[in-house]
Structure formats: structure tokens, C-alpha cells
Design an enzyme around this catalytic site. Structure first.
Site, PDB file in Angstrom:
ATOM      1  N   ASP A 109      -9.171   4.936   4.532  1.00 45.83           N
ATOM      2  CA  ASP A 109      -8.615   3.615   4.820  1.00 45.83           C
ATOM      3  C   ASP A 109      -9.701   2.528   4.820  1.00 45.83           C
ATOM      4  O   ASP A 109     -10.878   2.815   4.585  1.00 45.83           O
ATOM      5  CB  ASP A 109      -7.882   3.712   6.176  1.00 45.83           C
ATOM      6  CG  ASP A 109      -6.665   2.809   6.259  1.00 45.83           C
ATOM      7  OD1 ASP A 109      -6.532   1.896   5.436  1.00 45.83           O
ATOM      8  OD2 ASP A 109      -5.852   3.019   7.181  1.00 45.83           O
TER       9      ASP A 109
ATOM     10  N   ASP B  89       1.075  -2.025   3.612  1.00 49.11           N
ATOM     11  CA  ASP B  89       1.928  -0.919   4.069  1.00 49.11           C
ATOM     12  C   ASP B  89       3.413  -1.138   3.783  1.00 49.11           C
ATOM     13  O   ASP B  89       3.931  -2.244   3.913  1.00 49.11           O
ATOM     14  CB  ASP B  89       1.764  -0.720   5.576  1.00 49.11           C
ATOM     15  CG  ASP B  89       0.408  -0.132   5.915  1.00 49.11           C
ATOM     16  OD1 ASP B  89      -0.436   0.013   5.001  1.00 49.11           O
ATOM     17  OD2 ASP B  89       0.196   0.176   7.100  1.00 49.11           O
TER      18      ASP B  89
HETATM   19  C1  GLA Z   1      -3.313   1.474   7.478  1.00 53.26           C
HETATM   20  C2  GLA Z   1      -2.792   2.285   6.292  1.00 53.26           C
HETATM   21  C3  GLA Z   1      -1.568   3.068   6.747  1.00 53.26           C
HETATM   22  C4  GLA Z   1      -1.937   3.980   7.903  1.00 53.26           C
HETATM   23  C5  GLA Z   1      -2.523   3.168   9.025  1.00 53.26           C
HETATM   24  C6  GLA Z   1      -3.113   4.040  10.129  1.00 53.26           C
HETATM   25  O1  GLA Z   1      -2.407   0.483   7.839  1.00 53.26           O
HETATM   26  O2  GLA Z   1      -2.482   1.457   5.213  1.00 53.26           O
HETATM   27  O3  GLA Z   1      -1.037   3.815   5.668  1.00 53.26           O
HETATM   28  O4  GLA Z   1      -2.853   4.944   7.463  1.00 53.26           O
HETATM   29  O5  GLA Z   1      -3.577   2.316   8.590  1.00 53.26           O
HETATM   30  O6  GLA Z   1      -3.668   3.307  11.172  1.00 53.26           O
END
Ligand code: GLA
Length: 398
Positions: free
Chosen positions: A144, A199
């Protein structure tokens, strides 16, 4: 001899990611969409069992991936430890449990100082973390991009890719920097998939504003894929984020969501509670003919051929001369479709394939009902409900 040796050494120096781990888009499960930070070893074991018992493993799902919040603190030498309250048995035993069921095991980390959930990130510990993952038996790493001020994505992801390579255990490397620095332009040699957007969240056609970031519904994510298809292919995929199938959308929207991901040659990472899913959810996730479209060995991401009255018409060339076709009704209301195959010019500049619909007659098979649906000699006439899809497989008639 010397020349051959030098060539070999030069090749080794260039070698980055592990090849052959994602010839078709990765398939599996990830904890985040349904469980967020609420993860523990019991959940992971039960999900692995459910993946087998439900038949999803046999349908092609392989990876059982823990997302954020598995981490505890680093030890005195800097090695990451799992959260002892949630993972008292440790990661090696958990990976063994998953492997014993014919599945693969994945973890999550972050290129920055901390993960998005505030746990320790890998910054400054990349090679140590890669060693721990190799010892534990990790097969997949999602990486990430929170808390990365001052870092450049290309360098940060390359560092972890090389750390994994040095640790020696083949790991599928999935980049998650939300498309910010156009990873499709540089990540092909670094990893096996890269997120193209922020997301997803559990809605078909909405945007959720969190203030400093936004989450996207299915259609919003789809629209952000424009212009990216030439960058995907065997070993390196555009990732429009994990599935929300079974997390609360009605069946027709889940069906459309799954079909879109199949046509996009996207990773199919289920994000629901596999231990408690309805028959309907299972029938969507386990649709083998849709999975075959997604996993087709040609590895070409689908193309949007036309949009008419809020209905999108998509084609995806498949190995052996077949094509997948999807009509997607973006409208909440039904639409009457009329699609005259022989008058449509479907050519794909990326794969250099021409469906030649005017001259080749294809048999049609409905991939949601499993039934024969005539052929392309006659115009398609159909009533398509709102937020739903019609997906067909076209096979040339002998
Ligand atoms: C980010 C990623 C998500 C998830 C969260 C976890 O937002 O894009 O897919 O992994 O972090 O905290």
C-alpha cells in the site's frame, strides 16, 4: 564462454519480479472489504476452509490474503511480529494451514512508515520484511501507499520487488498506490498487478466522500479504467480493486459488477464473508464461464465498443477465435436492446484482432443462464433490466 557468462550476469541484474506467477489474473480472497481491521487467525482458517468447502478453490480461487492490521510491533532487531492477540499461533503456522488446503497465503504491507490502518509500514525494513515473509511461506504481497511523504512510488515499489526477489520465495507482488503515479507506465517489471484507482465501496453507482479521499462505486471505478487496457497482459494486470460481490448489493448489481471485472481481465479477489454467503452470491463468484472469460490465456482486457442510450457494449477477444460480449445497462431503468451484429465493426487495435462480424457467423451462449442464444446471423433483441448485464460468448460457426 565469457560472453555467455556476462550475458547471464546482466540478465540476473535485470531480473526483478518473479515471472510466471500471474499469467492470468490472480484469483482469491482478501479480508479488507468485509472485515477491515477486524482480522484474526481463526477467521483466516475458517475462510480457507470455506473456500474449499464452497467449491471456490476448485473454481480457481487460490489466494487467502490478510489485509491491514495483522501487524504487531517490530522486535529489537527490527523484524515485524504479527499482532500476538489476533495471531497467537504466528504466521508460519497459519500459512501452513492455508497451504495444507491447496491454497496460497497472502499478506499486506505498506511502502511508507505506517500502513493506512496505522500499523508499522515497511519503509526502511523492506529486506527484513521480505525475509520474514519468505520464512513464513507468504505467496502474495499487497503493498500500500499510506504515509509515504517524500517517497517516489517507482523507487519504493522497486525496492520491495527486489527485496522479495532476494529473499528467494516466489511472491506475487500487487501494487496499491491507487493509480497516483500511473504505475501502468512503469510497473510491468516490478509487480504483477497495480491498482488503477482509489478504493471501491459497496455501491453500484455512487461516490462516498471521506473528506481527504473518496471511495468509488462500481460504475465510477469502471469509468476510471479508460485508456489503460493496452498496459495489461499476461503477468501484469490493471487492478480496479477487490470484489464487493456478496457484501450487500442486490443480485443484478453483483452480477454486473462480476461481469465487468471478468471482461476487464481484473484480479478476482473476493471480499465477502465466504463462511456465510447466500447461494446466489456463490453462484455469481463461482460462475465458471465468466471465470473462463476472465482467465482466458490470451490475456487481453476487454474494449468498450459503443455506448448507446446508457447501455455499454463490450467485447473481449479470447484465445482460439471466440469473443466475449457484454451489454451493460448503466441506467436504473430497463432498456430495450437491439444490436445488429453484422453491421458492427469490432476491431481491437491492442490485440490486432477483428471480429469480422459481417462475414463470420458466431454461435451465442448466454453465460448467466448457460443457454444457447442463437447466432449473430440475426440481430440481438433483448430487454435488459436496470443495472444489469447480458453476457454472451461468441464462437465461430464451422
Ligand atoms: C488502502 C487500500 C485498501 C486497504 C486499506 C487498508 O485504503 O487501498 O485496499 O488495503 O488501505 O488500510
Amino acid at each position: 564462454m565469457l560472453v555467455a557468462l556476462l550475458a547471464l550476469l546482466a540478465g540476473a541484474a535485470r531480473a526483478q519480479k518473479f515471472e510466471g506467477l500471474a499469467d492470468t489474473p490472480p484469483m482469491g480472497w482478501n479480508s479488507w472489504n468485509r472485515f477491515a481491521c477486524d482480522v484474526n487467525e481463526q477467521l483466516v482458517r475458517e475462510v480457507a476452509d470455506a473456500m474449499v468447502a464452497s467449491g471456490l478453490r476448485d473454481a480457481g480461487y487460490r489466494y487467502v490474503n490478510i489485509d491491514d492490521c495483522w501487524q504487531g510491533e517490530r522486535d529489537a532487531r527490527g523484524f515485524i511480529q504479527p499482532d500476538a492477540a489476533r495471531f497467537p499461533g504466528g504466521m508460519k503456522a497459519l500459512a501452513d494451514y492455508v497451504h495444507a488446503r491447496g491454497l496460497k497465503f497472502g499478506l499486506y504491507s505498506d511502502a511508507g512508515w505506517k500502513t493506512c490502518g496505522g500499523r508499522p509500514g515497511s519503509r526502511g525494513h523492506e529486506f527484513q520484511d521480505a525475509l520474514s515473509y519468505a520464512e513464513w511461506g507468504v505467496d502474495y504481497l499487497k503493498y500500500d501507499w499510506c504515509f509515504t511523504d517524500g517517497l517516489k512510488a517507482e523507487g519504493a515499489y522497486l525496492t520491495m520487488s527486489q527485496a522479495l526477489r532476494q529473499a528467494g520465495r516466489p511472491v506475487l507482488f500487487s501494487l496499491c498506490e491507487w493509480g497516483n503515479s500511473k504505475p501502468w507506465e512503469w510497473a510491468q517489471k516490478v509487480g504483477h498487478a497495480w491498482r488503477t484507482t482509489g478504493d471501491i465501496f459497496n455501491c453500484f453507482d455512487c461516490i462516498k466522500d471521506h473528506g481527504d479521499w473518496k471511495a468509488f462505486g462500481v460504475l465510477q471505478i469502471l469509468d476510471l479504467q479508460q485508456g489503460l487496457r493496452a498496459h495489461a497482459g499476461p503477468g501484469h494486470w490493471n487492478d480496479p480493486d477487490m470484489l464487493e460481490v456478496g457484501n450487500g448489493m442486490p443480485a443484478h448489481q453483483d452480477r454486473a459488477h462480476f461481469s465487468i471485472w471478468a471482461l476487464l481481465a481484473a484480479p478476482l479477489i473476493a471480499g465477502n464473508d465466504l463462511r456465510n454467503m447466500s447461494k446466489q452470491t456463490l453462484s455469481i463468484l463461482a460462475n465458471r464461464e465468466l471465470i473462463a472469460v476472465n482467465q482466458d490465456t490470451l490475456g487481453v482486457q476487454g474494449l468498450r465498443h459503443a455506448v448507446r442510450d446508457g447501455v455499454e457494449f463490450w467485447f473481449k477477444p479470447l484465445a482460439g477465435g471466440d469473443w466475449a460480449f457484454m451489454a451493460l445497462n448503466r441506467n436504473p431503468q430497463p432498456r430495450r436492446l437491439s444490436f445488429n451484429w453484422v453491421a458492427e465493426d469490432v476491431r481491437d487495435d491492442v490485440s490486432r484482432r477483428d471480429a469480422a462480424l459481417a462475414t463470420t457467423r458466431y454461435a451465442l451462449r448466454d453465460l448467466w443462464t448457460g443457454g444457447a442464444a442463437g447466432d449473430t446471423g440475426r440481430a440481438l433483441q433483448a430487454e435488459l433490466p436496470g443495472h444489469d448485464v447480458l453476457v454472451l460468448r461468441l464462437t465461430p460457426r464451422p
